[in-house]
Design a protein around this motif. Sequence first.
Motif, PDB file in Angstrom:
ATOM      1  N   SER B 305       0.813  -1.202   0.000  1.00  0.00           N
ATOM      2  CA  SER B 305       0.000   0.000   0.000  1.00  0.00           C
ATOM      3  C   SER B 305       0.854   1.263   0.000  1.00  0.00           C
ATOM      4  O   SER B 305       0.550   2.250  -0.673  1.00  0.00           O
ATOM      5  CB  SER B 305      -0.914  -0.067   1.214  1.00  0.00           C
ATOM      6  OG  SER B 305      -1.350   1.175   1.581  1.00  0.00           O
ATOM      7  N   SER B 309       1.059   4.004  -3.022  1.00  0.00           N
ATOM      8  CA  SER B 309       0.684   5.382  -2.816  1.00  0.00           C
ATOM      9  C   SER B 309       1.790   6.312  -3.307  1.00  0.00           C
ATOM     10  O   SER B 309       1.540   7.348  -3.920  1.00  0.00           O
ATOM     11  CB  SER B 309       0.323   5.577  -1.349  1.00  0.00           C
ATOM     12  OG  SER B 309       0.937   6.696  -0.815  1.00  0.00           O
ATOM     13  N   THR B 313       0.794   9.158  -5.768  1.00  0.00           N
ATOM     14  CA  THR B 313       0.514  10.448  -5.133  1.00  0.00           C
ATOM     15  C   THR B 313       0.787  11.609  -6.086  1.00  0.00           C
ATOM     16  O   THR B 313      -0.003  12.539  -6.222  1.00  0.00           O
ATOM     17  CB  THR B 313       1.368  10.636  -3.862  1.00  0.00           C
ATOM     18  OG1 THR B 313       1.329   9.431  -3.121  1.00  0.00           O
ATOM     19  CG2 THR B 313       0.844  11.779  -3.020  1.00  0.00           C
TER      20      THR B 313
END
Lengths: 451, 451
Positions: B305, B309, B313
Amino acid sequence: MFIEKLKSLLGSELVSASESELYRHSKDESFHQPVEPDIICFPESTDDVVKIMQVANEFNVSVTPYGAGSGLEGQAIPVNKGITINFERMNKVIDFSPEDLTITIQPGITRSELNEVSNRQGLIFPIDPGADATIGGMVATNASGTTAVRYGSMRDQVLDLEIVLASGKVIRTGTKAKKSSSGYHLSGLFTGSEGTLGIITGISLRLHGIPEHTIAARCTFDTLSACAEAAQTILQCGIQVLRMELVDDKSIAAVNAYGNYDIPVAHSLFFEFAGTKVGVEEEAKLAEEVMRELGCNNWEDASTSKERSQLWTARHEIAYAYRHVKGVAVTGADVCVPISKLPEMVDYARLLIEESGLNGGILGHVGDGNFHTLVSFNPTIPSEQTKAEYTNEALTFRAIELGGTCTGEHGVGLGKRKFQEAEHGAAIEVMKDIKQLLDPSNLLNPGKIFY
Amino acid sequence: MFIEKLKSLLGSELVSASESELYRHSKDESFHQPVEPDIICFPESTDDVVKIMQVANEFNVSVTPYGAGSGLEGQAIPVNKGITINFERMNKVIDFSPEDLTITIQPGITRSELNEVSNRQGLIFPIDPGADATIGGMVATNASGTTAVRYGSMRDQVLDLEIVLASGKVIRTGTKAKKSSSGYHLSGLFTGSEGTLGIITGISLRLHGIPEHTIAARCTFDTLSACAEAAQTILQCGIQVLRMELVDDKSIAAVNAYGNYDIPVAHSLFFEFAGTKVGVEEEAKLAEEVMRELGCNNWEDASTSKERSQLWTARHEIAYAYRHVKGVAVTGADVCVPISKLPEMVDYARLLIEESGLNGGILGHVGDGNFHTLVSFNPTIPSEQTKAEYTNEALTFRAIELGGTCTGEHGVGLGKRKFQEAEHGAAIEVMKDIKQLLDPSNLLNPGKIFY
């Protein structure tokens, strides 16, 4: 008069009022009362359709579109007579763009013809209502069928429509882009409008890749509601099915007799899983585990094409098993409810059929919460028809009460008009206003959807 | 006058004409000229909205709905002043049915609030336009975003809407069934109508299961058209992506500078794959193979995860990297074209930006054929704005010529009105007739969609 005018504008080879053509265009697959049109036109182009609309306006004559005659709610029956437009000569592919997964066609092409063209490029048009309907007819009724659980209904496939309006003006409702936030969503409005707002003369559709691998399966449960609950569990587990069909024991018995099959006579779920080989095997295995945990019997699966077809052929013949019995008419509901209401709804359907004393079965696309009853009656005995109709009405009003719809896929036509007020309430007035706006002289398929 | 009447009907705590509120409701995230309303109402119920419409009718005052103010085409700007309706107090869950994968909400709930509720039951509302918009606003513009390639746009999620019509009458447009062929498709008509046909006061939506496993990935290509062709290949191979985003080198450079990232400055594709673990790993591996075969550089993937991200992002910050520069305004196109036209379109976009002499980038949801330009200009220098606008116009007219749309997801609002005639042709008249039918006094969000 208007028949002469049509002949002179279109050429006499594109119009017919022969007895056999009038008869053929008086009916569909439903039990609704046949009505013959005054004349049938066979346009070859959008321009021909524009000419027909001009004559219809000049002489104030009704116009009813006709596809393959496979409708189940009388949409193609010209209740006010007038002109029927048969689209069988408008069945061409206009533009095929395999790299975009899109195709533009005329409305008279049938589902199997479209798939023949698409399959050659490794693509499919997956919507499968059973009958080999025309695509125009399928757009007009927002048809769907066994694969809607995966692909949605016709409205989800339509990118753009060419429409001849009642005035004779031609518009396009969309573009060839996959999505758009521009203007009002006319593609969605005309899809499912059953020829009452305009006449479809061109259709741009999404196509899909042919899945690499397919597995079929079948299992049985002791009760109908156990089948419905099992279907609900499949969805909640996020198992991707291509098809998931419920068939009750009566329908299995009927199709065994009709097609000389030997399928276990019990309430059944039919499955198809499709995708990559690894993914599909995983889905099918998971589904089997879930079904066994819920206490299913007779789990059977197949991944070769021949075995798959054996598992599924019977399912496709059930409607015929009921409909094609001499001296018998068939009526049926087409309810669609939130999936959690399905168990109580199928039990209620079974109860209603038992109480009617008539022969009937239950089957449907339970992944969508959509199912049908098929109730046979002798049309020469009025009390039988009354009882058959009562099962439909009671079931349908109950579906509407539970947040569902009177028709999941067949459309309103003649048979579902009586439920429009209950289902749509005040929105009916908006719909009627739109009809009045787009067809002020009520020329376009009058008598359908609304009384 | 109408302000007094509103205060007496709603109570003075539900209306405001304070300077700060008038300012807040004068604008959205776009560069369009702010206009302050005369008053803002904060209804708590559908009944309150009905009362507002009654006052609007009585005093012939315009009504403009306002969600989170995150729109990009000025839809929430009350160009005729009058009443703005802010839905922040209508942000409740009305009915949540996890077993049906459906939820009924008020329009003021935001995307993240809705997901908080849904996630607790293992469900998601996956449509992701970037901003934390209200669901009402997202329905009004038919929003979509990075996940549309998998889940479609807002219109595909809407099962039913409660609408307050211009007359003050309340209707429901659908049911809670997953599909329906009953009546005209009013849910589709009101979705994307930007508050010009009626005011959304309730929304029933589909929810989806949270995918079990997700993998993110990123790779680069030497040219922008090579990226677009690679995206097209992914679709043709039938590889299921959850997201597939194109970002050009200028945008990578901009976001590196803005967020202190260190991403390779090259034309890039960002991917997300989601599903079962086995299936997703297969898809990601296949995608990598295909991309490497096409000559990609810098393939990087991540399944934890945190790493995921990090990979993504930056993508979410690009719009801010352009927009949040002091003294700079940003304009941009929102074209969507058939996927085969994408390579030539991104090259053309790049050329237009170069020719303008302005700073600008290209990014978008290429799995749908939808992409944006972000062109920065100094709003105090008229020639810069003219040049920036010209890049939009030239690109958008070209998209329409190629069978595409002027707006894939932002809506028409003020900025895309000039393209309506070119895109919709004669259908514009039908749209205007529908507007006139449903809002004869032009009270509902006037000046939007049409001039």
